[in-house]
Enzyme design. Sequence first.
Site, PDB file in Angstrom:
ATOM      1  N   GLY A  60     -13.548   1.151   2.983  1.00 34.09           N
ATOM      2  CA  GLY A  60     -12.219   1.693   2.733  1.00 34.09           C
ATOM      3  C   GLY A  60     -11.338   0.792   1.908  1.00 34.09           C
ATOM      4  O   GLY A  60     -10.376   1.254   1.306  1.00 34.09           O
ATOM      5  N   ASN A 108      -3.286   4.793   8.572  1.00 31.28           N
ATOM      6  CA  ASN A 108      -3.575   5.350   7.248  1.00 31.28           C
ATOM      7  C   ASN A 108      -4.067   6.779   7.363  1.00 31.28           C
ATOM      8  O   ASN A 108      -4.730   7.153   8.321  1.00 31.28           O
ATOM      9  CB  ASN A 108      -4.584   4.473   6.485  1.00 31.28           C
ATOM     10  CG  ASN A 108      -6.026   4.926   6.675  1.00 31.28           C
ATOM     11  OD1 ASN A 108      -6.513   5.842   6.001  1.00 31.28           O
ATOM     12  ND2 ASN A 108      -6.715   4.314   7.631  1.00 31.28           N
ATOM     13  N   ARG A 109      -3.675   7.570   6.356  1.00 33.72           N
ATOM     14  CA  ARG A 109      -4.234   8.916   6.212  1.00 33.72           C
ATOM     15  C   ARG A 109      -4.604   9.103   4.737  1.00 33.72           C
ATOM     16  O   ARG A 109      -4.154  10.048   4.080  1.00 33.72           O
ATOM     17  CB  ARG A 109      -3.243   9.993   6.686  1.00 33.72           C
ATOM     18  CG  ARG A 109      -1.836   9.902   6.113  1.00 33.72           C
ATOM     19  CD  ARG A 109      -1.005  11.151   6.435  1.00 33.72           C
ATOM     20  NE  ARG A 109       0.333  11.071   5.921  1.00 33.72           N
ATOM     21  CZ  ARG A 109       1.385  10.525   6.554  1.00 33.72           C
ATOM     22  NH1 ARG A 109       1.220  10.028   7.764  1.00 33.72           N
ATOM     23  NH2 ARG A 109       2.576  10.515   5.992  1.00 33.72           N
ATOM     24  N   PHE A 112      -9.980   9.880   2.071  1.00 32.86           N
ATOM     25  CA  PHE A 112     -11.123   9.657   1.166  1.00 32.86           C
ATOM     26  C   PHE A 112     -10.724   9.797  -0.309  1.00 32.86           C
ATOM     27  O   PHE A 112     -11.405  10.468  -1.088  1.00 32.86           O
ATOM     28  CB  PHE A 112     -12.285  10.621   1.456  1.00 32.86           C
ATOM     29  CG  PHE A 112     -13.027  10.393   2.741  1.00 32.86           C
ATOM     30  CD1 PHE A 112     -12.833   9.262   3.512  1.00 32.86           C
ATOM     31  CD2 PHE A 112     -13.963  11.343   3.186  1.00 32.86           C
ATOM     32  CE1 PHE A 112     -13.542   9.067   4.695  1.00 32.86           C
ATOM     33  CE2 PHE A 112     -14.673  11.159   4.363  1.00 32.86           C
ATOM     34  CZ  PHE A 112     -14.453  10.024   5.120  1.00 32.86           C
ATOM     35  N   SER A 173     -14.004   9.537  10.132  1.00 33.96           N
ATOM     36  CA  SER A 173     -12.640   9.424   9.619  1.00 33.96           C
ATOM     37  C   SER A 173     -11.802  10.536  10.237  1.00 33.96           C
ATOM     38  O   SER A 173     -12.221  11.697  10.246  1.00 33.96           O
ATOM     39  CB  SER A 173     -12.616   9.559   8.101  1.00 33.96           C
ATOM     40  OG  SER A 173     -11.279   9.779   7.688  1.00 33.96           O
ATOM     41  N   ASN A 175      -9.137  11.641   8.952  1.00 33.78           N
ATOM     42  CA  ASN A 175      -8.283  12.211   7.901  1.00 33.78           C
ATOM     43  C   ASN A 175      -8.962  13.282   7.057  1.00 33.78           C
ATOM     44  O   ASN A 175      -8.395  13.741   6.073  1.00 33.78           O
ATOM     45  CB  ASN A 175      -7.774  11.086   6.992  1.00 33.78           C
ATOM     46  CG  ASN A 175      -7.002  10.044   7.790  1.00 33.78           C
ATOM     47  OD1 ASN A 175      -6.154  10.408   8.596  1.00 33.78           O
ATOM     48  ND2 ASN A 175      -7.331   8.777   7.608  1.00 33.78           N
ATOM     49  N   THR A 176     -10.175  13.656   7.405  1.00 37.18           N
ATOM     50  CA  THR A 176     -10.843  14.778   6.751  1.00 37.18           C
ATOM     51  C   THR A 176     -11.030  15.828   7.837  1.00 37.18           C
ATOM     52  O   THR A 176     -11.806  15.606   8.774  1.00 37.18           O
ATOM     53  CB  THR A 176     -12.196  14.342   6.145  1.00 37.18           C
ATOM     54  OG1 THR A 176     -11.942  13.395   5.104  1.00 37.18           O
ATOM     55  CG2 THR A 176     -12.961  15.513   5.561  1.00 37.18           C
ATOM     56  N   LYS A 215     -21.528   5.593  11.409  1.00 36.12           N
ATOM     57  CA  LYS A 215     -20.226   5.035  11.802  1.00 36.12           C
ATOM     58  C   LYS A 215     -19.480   6.018  12.687  1.00 36.12           C
ATOM     59  O   LYS A 215     -19.247   7.157  12.293  1.00 36.12           O
ATOM     60  CB  LYS A 215     -19.393   4.694  10.567  1.00 36.12           C
ATOM     61  CG  LYS A 215     -18.070   4.006  10.926  1.00 36.12           C
ATOM     62  CD  LYS A 215     -17.447   3.344   9.721  1.00 36.12           C
ATOM     63  CE  LYS A 215     -16.120   2.691  10.050  1.00 36.12           C
ATOM     64  NZ  LYS A 215     -15.515   2.045   8.888  1.00 36.12           N
ATOM     65  N   ASN A 244     -14.500   3.315  13.750  1.00 33.72           N
ATOM     66  CA  ASN A 244     -13.496   3.719  12.769  1.00 33.72           C
ATOM     67  C   ASN A 244     -12.105   3.624  13.420  1.00 33.72           C
ATOM     68  O   ASN A 244     -11.978   3.084  14.518  1.00 33.72           O
ATOM     69  CB  ASN A 244     -13.806   5.159  12.301  1.00 33.72           C
ATOM     70  CG  ASN A 244     -13.445   5.357  10.839  1.00 33.72           C
ATOM     71  OD1 ASN A 244     -12.353   4.988  10.410  1.00 33.72           O
ATOM     72  ND2 ASN A 244     -14.343   5.931  10.080  1.00 33.72           N
ATOM     73  N   THR A 245     -11.098   4.168  12.792  1.00 32.82           N
ATOM     74  CA  THR A 245      -9.720   4.091  13.307  1.00 32.82           C
ATOM     75  C   THR A 245      -9.514   5.081  14.468  1.00 32.82           C
ATOM     76  O   THR A 245     -10.299   6.009  14.645  1.00 32.82           O
ATOM     77  CB  THR A 245      -8.722   4.417  12.175  1.00 32.82           C
ATOM     78  OG1 THR A 245      -9.058   5.699  11.646  1.00 32.82           O
ATOM     79  CG2 THR A 245      -8.780   3.391  11.075  1.00 32.82           C
ATOM     80  N   GLY A 266      -6.465  -2.262  13.336  1.00 30.35           N
ATOM     81  CA  GLY A 266      -5.862  -3.572  13.556  1.00 30.35           C
ATOM     82  C   GLY A 266      -5.816  -3.923  15.037  1.00 30.35           C
ATOM     83  O   GLY A 266      -6.555  -3.354  15.849  1.00 30.35           O
TER      84      GLY A 266
END
Length: 338
Positions: A60, A108-109, A112, A173, A175-176, A215, A244-245, A266
């Site tokens: 990323g 984050n968004r 990709f 992810s 965000n998808t 992942k 992942n997040t 984080g």
Amino acid sequence: MPSLYPLLRPLIFSLDAETAHEAALELLNSLRFLYPKSTVLKPVSVMGLSFPNPVGLAAGLDKNADYLPGLLRFGFGFIEVGTVTPRPQPGNPKPRMFRLSRHCSIINRMGFNNAGVDHLLHRLGDIGQRDYVLGVNIGKNLTTPVEHALDDYLVLMDRVYPSADYITVNISSPNTPGLRTLQNEAELEQLLSGIAERRRQLQDQHQFDRPVALKVSPDMATQAVAPIADKLRQHGIDALIATNTTLDRSAVQDHPLAQQAGGLSGAALKEKSREILYLFHQELGDDIPIISVGGIDSPQEAQLRLDLGASLIQVYSALIYEGPGLIKRMARSITTNA
Ligand SMILES: Cc1cc2nc3c(=O)[nH]c(=O)nc-3n(C[C@H](O)[C@H](O)[C@H](O)COP(=O)(O)O)c2cc1C
């Protein structure tokens, strides 16, 4: 590399997160000739590959493989580029990346955003001989319906197979839309059997094998761990990347940006990432190596993950909060079982 980061950090943090990120990477690439490349040697063998040290860059940060020469100055034993999709796509509208500084965390968004697989391969073609391990993280385009996700993963396997040392199948992810449903048992079965079959064909065609990693998200119920571990074994997956997040905001709920949509990474992800590592290691033992990622921000935390059963670790958010010197500090201080 002298530690200029404490001086530069206030300047970097005065910019919006994504602008700062791009400016820092551009600067790093242009200044790379000032810094000799020196990698701490703590060799480990994982997935049949030789890693100069077990500290890697998580996917990323360099989605298009544009910044490898600069990033290598940090001393990573491996770098994972991507997520790359078959076709270029812009990602979500900006702003889409937020620093939660007092929690040393990021939301984050991005969605990709990437220049597509042709661009990535072109970049990798310029690099030539490598003395580190290169992973390529693959994902589906936003416009590909999730029922046809396998088609995108297969196109990407075909394309990146010769250039990657290992391939990461990213189904985690947030965000998808719909991507994480691929972690459900039936969907995962279909996906991994398709990938395993294509891998056999590619192996025949090229006469060499490429390890494949999966992942996963940290947002899974404890009961979901064992079935996923079984599927990894069944389909000969070579490594698990966890994690992942997260969508969970409990660790940052007092922060004004906590309700921004996207994945949290984080320090706020640390506990969850440790827990998922522990649970998967209980299931997988030494059969399938685990690459631990999520909130690793010090040599002690890196060591803890290795002691909890990880074979390798990856870092993203802590690079932004601690600066690049962290990578060599980690690599120098850790003790591996190799
Ligand atoms: C801005 C940003 C973009 C990311 N993009 C990707 C991505 O494209 N593919 C992916 O697999 N992970 C992506 N990640 C997740 C990281 O690879 C990593 O799994 C996560 O940030 C947890 O590690 P950390 O706490 O060290 O940041 C991204 C993370 C951030 C902060």
